[in-house]
Write an enzyme that holds these catalytic residues in place. Structure first.
Site, PDB file in Angstrom:
ATOM      1  N   HIS A   1      30.217  22.940  12.554  1.00  0.00           N
ATOM      2  CA  HIS A   1      30.505  24.319  12.119  1.00  0.00           C
ATOM      3  C   HIS A   1      29.540  25.277  12.352  1.00  0.00           C
ATOM      4  O   HIS A   1      29.989  26.361  12.551  1.00  0.00           O
ATOM      5  CB  HIS A   1      30.073  24.064  10.352  1.00  0.00           C
ATOM      6  CG  HIS A   1      31.140  23.706   9.174  1.00  0.00           C
ATOM      7  ND1 HIS A   1      32.117  24.665   9.063  1.00  0.00           N
ATOM      8  CD2 HIS A   1      31.504  22.786   8.435  1.00  0.00           C
ATOM      9  CE1 HIS A   1      32.819  24.120   8.493  1.00  0.00           C
ATOM     10  NE2 HIS A   1      32.709  22.962   7.960  1.00  0.00           N
TER      11      HIS A   1
ATOM     12  N   ASP B   1      37.844  19.712   2.416  1.00  0.00           N
ATOM     13  CA  ASP B   1      37.627  21.009   2.716  1.00  0.00           C
ATOM     14  C   ASP B   1      39.072  21.725   2.736  1.00  0.00           C
ATOM     15  O   ASP B   1      39.062  22.896   2.518  1.00  0.00           O
ATOM     16  CB  ASP B   1      37.140  20.730   4.300  1.00  0.00           C
ATOM     17  CG  ASP B   1      35.898  20.974   4.489  1.00  0.00           C
ATOM     18  OD1 ASP B   1      34.974  21.242   3.634  1.00  0.00           O
ATOM     19  OD2 ASP B   1      35.261  20.792   5.614  1.00  0.00           O
TER      20      ASP B   1
ATOM     21  N   HIS C   1      13.837  40.242 -39.355  1.00  0.00           N
ATOM     22  CA  HIS C   1      14.815  39.354 -39.310  1.00  0.00           C
ATOM     23  C   HIS C   1      14.972  38.379 -40.835  1.00  0.00           C
ATOM     24  O   HIS C   1      15.907  38.174 -41.200  1.00  0.00           O
ATOM     25  CB  HIS C   1      14.317  38.072 -38.237  1.00  0.00           C
ATOM     26  CG  HIS C   1      14.557  38.739 -36.861  1.00  0.00           C
ATOM     27  ND1 HIS C   1      14.070  39.591 -36.552  1.00  0.00           N
ATOM     28  CD2 HIS C   1      15.127  37.957 -35.999  1.00  0.00           C
ATOM     29  CE1 HIS C   1      14.531  39.781 -35.038  1.00  0.00           C
ATOM     30  NE2 HIS C   1      15.281  38.853 -34.825  1.00  0.00           N
TER      31      HIS C   1
ATOM     32  N   GLN D   1      30.890  18.116  10.507  1.00  0.00           N
ATOM     33  CA  GLN D   1      30.290  19.149   9.882  1.00  0.00           C
ATOM     34  C   GLN D   1      29.294  19.766  11.105  1.00  0.00           C
ATOM     35  O   GLN D   1      28.816  21.000  11.130  1.00  0.00           O
ATOM     36  CB  GLN D   1      29.437  18.537   8.829  1.00  0.00           C
ATOM     37  CG  GLN D   1      30.093  18.305   7.743  1.00  0.00           C
ATOM     38  CD  GLN D   1      30.725  19.338   6.936  1.00  0.00           C
ATOM     39  OE1 GLN D   1      30.179  20.285   6.593  1.00  0.00           O
ATOM     40  NE2 GLN D   1      32.186  19.289   6.864  1.00  0.00           N
TER      41      GLN D   1
ATOM     42  N   GLU E   1      25.190  18.439   0.894  1.00  0.00           N
ATOM     43  CA  GLU E   1      26.167  19.110   0.377  1.00  0.00           C
ATOM     44  C   GLU E   1      27.380  18.086   0.239  1.00  0.00           C
ATOM     45  O   GLU E   1      28.240  18.096  -0.627  1.00  0.00           O
ATOM     46  CB  GLU E   1      26.541  20.390   1.433  1.00  0.00           C
ATOM     47  CG  GLU E   1      27.781  21.208   1.222  1.00  0.00           C
ATOM     48  CD  GLU E   1      28.408  21.878   2.344  1.00  0.00           C
ATOM     49  OE1 GLU E   1      29.108  22.992   2.166  1.00  0.00           O
ATOM     50  OE2 GLU E   1      27.822  21.974   3.316  1.00  0.00           O
ATOM     51  N   HIS E   2      27.766  17.281   1.129  1.00  0.00           N
ATOM     52  CA  HIS E   2      28.593  16.493   1.230  1.00  0.00           C
ATOM     53  C   HIS E   2      28.136  15.197   1.527  1.00  0.00           C
ATOM     54  O   HIS E   2      27.246  14.905   2.363  1.00  0.00           O
ATOM     55  CB  HIS E   2      29.464  16.948   2.627  1.00  0.00           C
ATOM     56  CG  HIS E   2      30.253  18.070   2.649  1.00  0.00           C
ATOM     57  ND1 HIS E   2      29.912  19.041   3.302  1.00  0.00           N
ATOM     58  CD2 HIS E   2      31.196  18.663   1.859  1.00  0.00           C
ATOM     59  CE1 HIS E   2      30.584  20.274   3.243  1.00  0.00           C
ATOM     60  NE2 HIS E   2      31.468  19.764   2.297  1.00  0.00           N
TER      61      HIS E   2
END
Length: 875
Positions: free
Chosen positions: A701, A801, A860, A698, A767-768
């Site tokens: 990235h 991934d 109504h 990661q 996230e992971h």
């Protein structure tokens, strides 16, 4: 003042009709009428983009269901929109919509309702497919002299019916394919000249019409005379043709060569004077070889004429020639003169400096092939805008001049860590130069310190980001394809691109890949397809909540989806798979992929191959906020979508958040998304090499990515083993500098047990989440907040991934507490329905009526009571 007439066109066929008026002939009239429907609304926006300034377009938009589309048509330059009563009522509540640009369709309306609906407003009236003109005449006479603008179309148009309506000071709408500018050759069609001149009057004994001739900027060139015959001949030939009192038809420039191209014919408010707008060729209009019969051009028109002449044949060494040949010098002069204008104080100084700035600005225009007419068309386009924007200065200029933005504070800019600028830059390393994460032992730190170190990398402030993103979005909305291409040229350096879209079917030549890459994509495709197909609802949910009351929920795919596939620092066909496959499985009708092109304008073949496999309609060749805006609002070439999905940097995220909150866009998003992140929980059973590899997967990235290691009861030797592996593996990576940028704000937390580890993990909401611990399945049961979990030593994050089948488009920046990752449901809408029998209404009716009574919503309550009373009477 009523228009002489309106030719009605088919948006797709008007440029090359089988018969009748073509686009050139239509431009001489300058006004057209077209019907826009939900099926061709994209064509309407494309048409407006291409023809603004050439035509004033009147749209019958009565079948559109979205008021935002009506507003967008007006915003894009429609002269008027023709609507039904319900649409008119909605438009009344939209800020900045001028009601004199709205026409109410009479169809199905009682006269009293119609009059009441437009009383006291400038709203016009449209009578469609009229069969009896006398009924329209009676209606108009009954209405009185102080009536709105009226438009009339016919079930069977004839010259007589058109002239009749024109004499009533209404505007006939006539199909363009039933009009002609050459009545001798097309005797079965309606002559444009006769309808155009129907209401004109002349007070001259010879019956000729005074005619003012102007250029496209409205500068008077001279005064001549016209007849119906000369007007018809001018329309037929596309030239300036007038009526000479001595020689008959006068074809301007026939002997001198100073001919005129006809641009448009208009009539003044009293219908006793014509105006011919022309492009003058040769020396000028006047027989004395001057531009006008009133002397030479002055001001900006004279300057433009001079600059155009200089561009064609500038004297060697002239200042203007230098400006044309040196763009950097011209750029410097524009900026210099702008600064001097800003600093000017007296009236004389402002006039002097403004003149200088206009000179250099017009030089820039002429150098780029832009005319004053083009500039004025843009000013006209801006003048009809309905949607307003804040008048804030852009961030850098506001900051430089000390301008306070609307929020009352100056912008604060906080940058994420940058890539190490050199080998000597210590980012991400310790004092010995080793790539290393900072280490904290939680038992020795306060909770506040731990919370602080778990903060994500600082991003640019919201104000700063939006200061960059807003102008991009605005530019895309206003200029469409041209703006998309400009940003792609600027940011991706793909200057050879001439279209922002690659449409399916994609050429096989763009998908040339090694067999092993194709095999890898195919395996991943099938696994992702299987996992997401398993998420489908087998059948609608049906529940009888009480006897006779059946509630149902069923799903339908979102029709048009836009999938953002980042380019940036890496090629990401995996993201195209993760977004495209579930869209295909869900049954979305239109799949649009946006991804930045390479510098040569091409798309990576892996992405093209995936786009072809998932059935994408097109690939938008753009990245960043411009790609998001293009998909959100649509352009001439880019299909407007209903939902945008996919990860991206902070500018992509900001653009997604903006368009999702703009009701004019009518688009939703999957989730807020930020930089990639991973949290690894490792205990004594973990393999140090595995842990390091997961952290680095990661970290590579991007420099704003963050990786966290939570070490469960590891001693110094065990921690050192992981740190050594991290440094060794990082140094072998081609993206080591990016890794160092990420490691600079990444940390190791040493905790006492697995419960503390999971408490911190759930608070961080990664996230992971990777569990390299003993009994990982049991630990997974403790997960409360995470995008995706990778269980055990043999499950690296990489499989998620790419190829396992789970989706890798996941919530980041702590949003895993509120959002799911992309799944099949991301592409579906769930619709509910209710179906009651009479007994069902009896069973639930009392509860409904009582709650309506409590809320004081009498209508109504009555909707139920009336039905119950009807049952009792029937019984």
């Amino acid at each position: 003042m009523a228009l002489p007439f309106l030719p009605s066109i088919d948006l797709k066929a008007y440029t090359s009709p089988v018969k009748g008026l073509d686009a050139q002939a239509l431009s001489y009239i300058g006004n057209v009428f077209a019907t826009v429907t939900p099926d061709n609304v994209d064509d309407a926006f494309l048409y407006l983009q291409q023809t603004f300034g050439l035509f004033s377009t009147y749209f019958n938009a009565s079948s559109l269901t979205s008021v935002s589309d009506l507003v967008s048509l007006l915003d894009s330059g429609a002269a008027k929109v023709f609507v039904v009563l319900s649409q008119l009522q909605e438009l009344r509540n939209v800020p900045n919509v001028a009601l004199d640009r709205v026409v109410l369709c009479m169809s199905g309306q009682l006269k009293k309702d119609l009059v009441d609906a437009i009383a006291g407003t400038p709203v016009g009236v449209y009578a469609e497919d009229v069969q009896d003109v006398e009924l329209v005449e009676a209606w108009l006479k009954d209405y009185g002299g102080d009536r709105p603008e009226v438009f009339v179309s016919f079930a069977k148009p004839t010259l007589e019916s058109a002239l009749h309506v024109t004499k009533l000071s209404a505007t006939p709408v006539i199909p363009a394919d039933q009009l002609t500018i050459d009545p001798k050759a097309e005797q079965d069609l309606i002559p444009v000249g006769k309808v155009l001149m129907a209401n004109t009057t002349s007070d001259r004994p010879d019956g000729l019409f005074t005619t003012l001739v102007t250029d496209e900027r409205g500068i008077a060139l001279g005064l001549v005379y016209s007849s119906e015959e000369s007007v018809q001949e001018s329309l037929k030939t596309g030239r300036g043709v007038y009526q000479s009192r001595k020689r008959g038809l006068w074809y301007k420039g026939e002997s001198s060569g100073d001919v005129q191209e006809l641009v448009k014919v208009t009539i003044d408010c009293d219908s006793d004077c014509l105006c011919f707008i022309v492009r003058q060729k040769g020396r000028g209009f006047c027989h004395l070889a001057t531009a006008t019969c009133f002397g030479h051009y002055r001001g900006l028109s004279k300057l433009q004429q001079t600059l155009q002449s200089r561009k064609a044949s500038a004297p060697e060494g002239s200042y203007t020639a230098r400006l044309f040949n040196d763009p950097n010098m011209l750029k410097a002069k524009i900026m210099e003169e702008a600064q001097e204008l800003v600093e000017a104080k007296t009236k004389e100084e402002v006039a002097f400096e403004a003149a200088d700035l206009m000179y250099f600005a017009l030089t820039k225009c002429v150098a780029s092939g832009v005319t004053l007419e083009d500039v004025e068309k843009n000013l006209d386009a801006k003048s009809v805008k309905v949607k307003r924007r804040k008048g804030d200065a852009k961030g850098p200029w506001a900051e430089k001049m000390g301008v306070i933005q609307e929020n009352g504070t100056k912008e604060m800019v906080k940058e994420a860590a940058s890539v190490p600028k050199s080998k000597d830059d210590p980012a991400g390393t310790n004092e010995e130069g080793k790539i290393e994460m900072k280490r904290y032992i939680t038992s020795q730190e306060t909770p506040e310190v731990i919370a602080e170190v778990l903060q994500r990398p600082s991003q640019k402030s919201t104000d700063r980001i939006m200061g960059i993103v807003n102008p991009i979005i605005k530019s895309i909305r206003e200029r469409g394809d041209a703006a998309v291409l400009e940003y792609t040229h600027k940011f991706e350096k793909a200057t050879s691109l001439t279209s922002p879209v690659l449409r399916a079917p994609f050429p096989r030549s763009m998908m040339q890949l090694p067999p092993e890459t194709i095999a890898a994509i195919d395996v991943s495709f099938e696994n992702i397809r299987r996992f997401h197909a398993a998420q489908q609802d087998d059948k609608p949910l049906v529940v009888e909540t009480m006897p006779g009351v059946v509630c149902t929920r069923f799903s339908r795919p979102i029709e048009r989806v836009g999938l953002y596939v980042p380019g940036g620092t890496a090629v990401l066909p995996s993201t195209a798979l993760m977004l495209g496959v579930p869209a295909m499985v869900a049954g979305c009708k239109k799949i649009v992929i946006a991804s930045p092109p390479r510098a040569d304008g091409s798309v990576t073949p892996e992405i093209v191959y995936v786009a072809s496999k998932v059935g994408a309609e097109s690939i938008v060749l753009a990245g960043g906020a411009q790609a998001v805006a293009a998909m959100a609002y649509g352009t001439e070439s880019v299909t407007k979508v209903d939902k945008i999905l996919g990860p991206g940097n902070q500018f992509v995220t900001a653009a997604k958040m903006f368009v999702s909150n703009d009701t004019n866009a009518g688009v939703s998003i999957d989730m807020p998304a930020g930089p990639s992140e991973v949290l690894v929980v490792a205990d004594k059973t973990a393999n140090p090499a595995f842990v390091a590899s997961d952290l680095l997967s990661q970290a590579e990235h991007g420099v704003d990515s963050q990786v966290i290691l939570i070490a469960v009861d590891l001693n110094e030797q065990e921690l050192a083993a992981i740190e050594d592996e991290l440094h060794k593996q990082a140094m072998a990576l081609p993206r080591v500098d990016i890794v160092r940028g990420s490691i600079a704000h990444s940390v190791t937390l040493v905790v006492k047990d697995i419960d503390e580890a999971m408490t911190l993990s759930n608070e961080y909401a990664p996230e992971h989440l990777i569990l390299q611990v003993a009994e990982p399945e049991k630990v997974a049961e403790k997960v409360e907040n995470a995008g995706s979990v990778f269980v055990g030593p043999w499950t690296p994050e990489s499989v998620g991934d790419y190829s396992a089948g789970v989706n890798h488009s996941l919530p980041t920046y702590g949003y895993a507490k509120q959002y799911s990752g992309v799944n099949l449901g991301s592409y579906l809408k769930h619709i509910t329905s209710s179906n009651l029998t009479a007994d069902g209404l009896r069973n639930v009716g009392e509860a409904v009526m009582q709650l309506a009574k409590v809320e004081e919503l009498e209508a109504h309550r009555r909707a139920v009571s009336i039905r119950l009373s009807h049952m009792d009477k029937s019984a």
